[in-house]
Design a protein around this motif. Structure first.
Motif, short mmCIF file in Angstrom:
data_model
loop_
_atom_site.label_atom_id
_atom_site.label_comp_id
_atom_site.label_asym_id
_atom_site.label_seq_id
_atom_site.Cartn_x
_atom_site.Cartn_y
_atom_site.Cartn_z
N SER A 239 0.83 -1.21 0.00
CA SER A 239 0.00 0.00 0.00
C SER A 239 0.86 1.26 0.00
O SER A 239 0.53 2.25 -0.66
CB SER A 239 -0.95 -0.01 1.19
N SER A 243 0.82 4.14 -2.93
CA SER A 243 0.51 5.53 -2.59
C SER A 243 1.61 6.48 -3.07
O SER A 243 1.32 7.51 -3.69
CB SER A 243 0.32 5.65 -1.08
N ASN A 255 -3.80 12.92 -3.02
CA ASN A 255 -3.50 11.84 -2.07
C ASN A 255 -4.24 10.57 -2.49
O ASN A 255 -5.26 10.62 -3.18
CB ASN A 255 -3.94 12.24 -0.66
N ALA A 256 -3.68 9.44 -2.09
CA ALA A 256 -4.33 8.14 -2.26
C ALA A 256 -4.31 7.44 -0.91
O ALA A 256 -3.26 7.34 -0.27
CB ALA A 256 -3.59 7.30 -3.30
N SER A 257 -5.47 6.99 -0.45
CA SER A 257 -5.56 6.43 0.90
C SER A 257 -6.49 5.22 0.91
O SER A 257 -7.10 4.87 -0.10
CB SER A 257 -6.07 7.50 1.87
#
Length: 332
Positions: A239, A243, A255-257
């Motif tokens: 992950s 990201s 952002n990537a969450s």
């Protein structure tokens, strides 16, 4: 004022960019009738000769041949799982099994790995007994069976490498057969040593070496199947890596969450995540780029992408410059 196309369109929009459920599987290996035929015939040959080698090992008193028969069992398991994966992969998903039967391969692999540990334990126990109480070994019979096994493995290896050999299951089968070929060569050498010198301890010594090959295969199979069953991420797609890569590679992505990556079965990776576009970014373009990076960089077959709308009142849904009211929460 909320966008009148809110929940339904956003859900459809998210999936539109991951294929609208008409997913692109072009990067996956193609299952051909030739692949299936090669795997099935190779399985039948290896499985049948495994019994021949086991009987030959019992009659000749060779523990090395019995151990090599156990190694051939690992080959048969690998080939059988590959064929089962081909066949079960054709079965359509249904309401109860939305991913179909692909994970059967993983469950069968886990059970077989435990079986292989049992075989290794038995061979090692017998090897200790042979060291303590050496018995006669019929070197001639041992040599004939081992030589036949080598020829069988050479034929299967030649057959598997004819034509299309790029499929992951075919490649795996080739590696297993090559390992068994080494075991057969070792048994031939041991038979020759016993024939010319009468030194029978080489037989249990070789059986221990073959057991180590089985143990290596069993451990690798157990580790891989457990990792998949525990929803572990592939080695190249953690992950944090995803990201960092997306933030660097996708313009307009803030952002990537909430990134979750897992393997459905060998070679089939899925992911869910939420992305937060920068103010003023074209959301459709951002989602498309994220999908592209996930598929090309991390080989993720089916990415499901949600949008984090927090603080992005100026983002565009349909075209640059079209304002959207702020929406608190996550759309998916």
């Amino acid at each position: 004022m909320p966008n009148p196309r809110s929940s339904h369109d956003r859900h459809g929009y998210d999936h539109h960019h991951v294929g609208g459920h008409d997913h692109d599987h072009s990067h996956l290996p193609v299952v051909t009738e030739d692949n299936e035929r090669k795997i099935l015939l190779s399985f039948l040959i290896i499985f049948a000769f495994m019994f021949v080698e086991a009987v030959g090992g019992y009659l000749s008193g060779s523990l090395a041949l019995l151990a090599d028969a156990g190694h051939m069992l690992t080959d048969a398991i690998a080939l059988g799982l590959a064929y089962a994966a081909f066949r079960l992969g054709r079965r359509a998903a249904d309401g109860q099994r939305s991913f179909g039967y692909a994970r059967f391969e993983v469950i069968a692999g886990f059970v077989n790995a435990l079986t292989l540990f049992g075989i290794v334990a038995w061979v090692l126990y017998e090897a200790v007994e042979r060291f303590q109480n050496p018995g006669p070994v019929l070197a001639g019979s041992m040599f004939v069976v081992a030589l036949t096994g080598m020829l069988v493995n050479l034929f299967v290896l030649w057959f598997l490498t004819r034509g299309d050999s790029d499929h992951v299951n075919v490649k795996g089968a080739v590696l297993h057969v090559m390992g068994d070929l080494l075991g057969s060569v070792g048994a031939i050498v041991a038979a020759g040593a016993i024939w010319f010198t009468g030194w029978t301890p080489i037989d249990p010594i070789l059986s221990v070496l073959v057991s180590l090959l089985i143990l290596r295969s069993a451990w690798s199979l157990l580790k891989n199947t457990l990792h998949i069953l525990l929803e572990g991420a592939p080695a190249n797609a953690s992950s944090s890596e995803i990201s960092e890569h997306l933030r660097a590679a996708v313009p307009g992505l803030q952002n990537a969450s909430h990134i979750h990556i897992w393997s459905l079965t060998s070679g089939r990776v899925l992911a869910t995540l939420q992305v937060q576009p920068a103010d003023g970014a074209d959301i459709r373009h951002v989602i498309g780029q994220v999908e592209h990076e996930l598929k090309t960089k991390f080989q993720i077959e089916h990415p499901t992408i949600g949008i984090d709308w927090d603080g992005n009142a100026g983002c565009s849904l349909d075209a640059p410059g079209q304002a959207m009211a702020a929406h608190t929460g996550h759309a998916h």
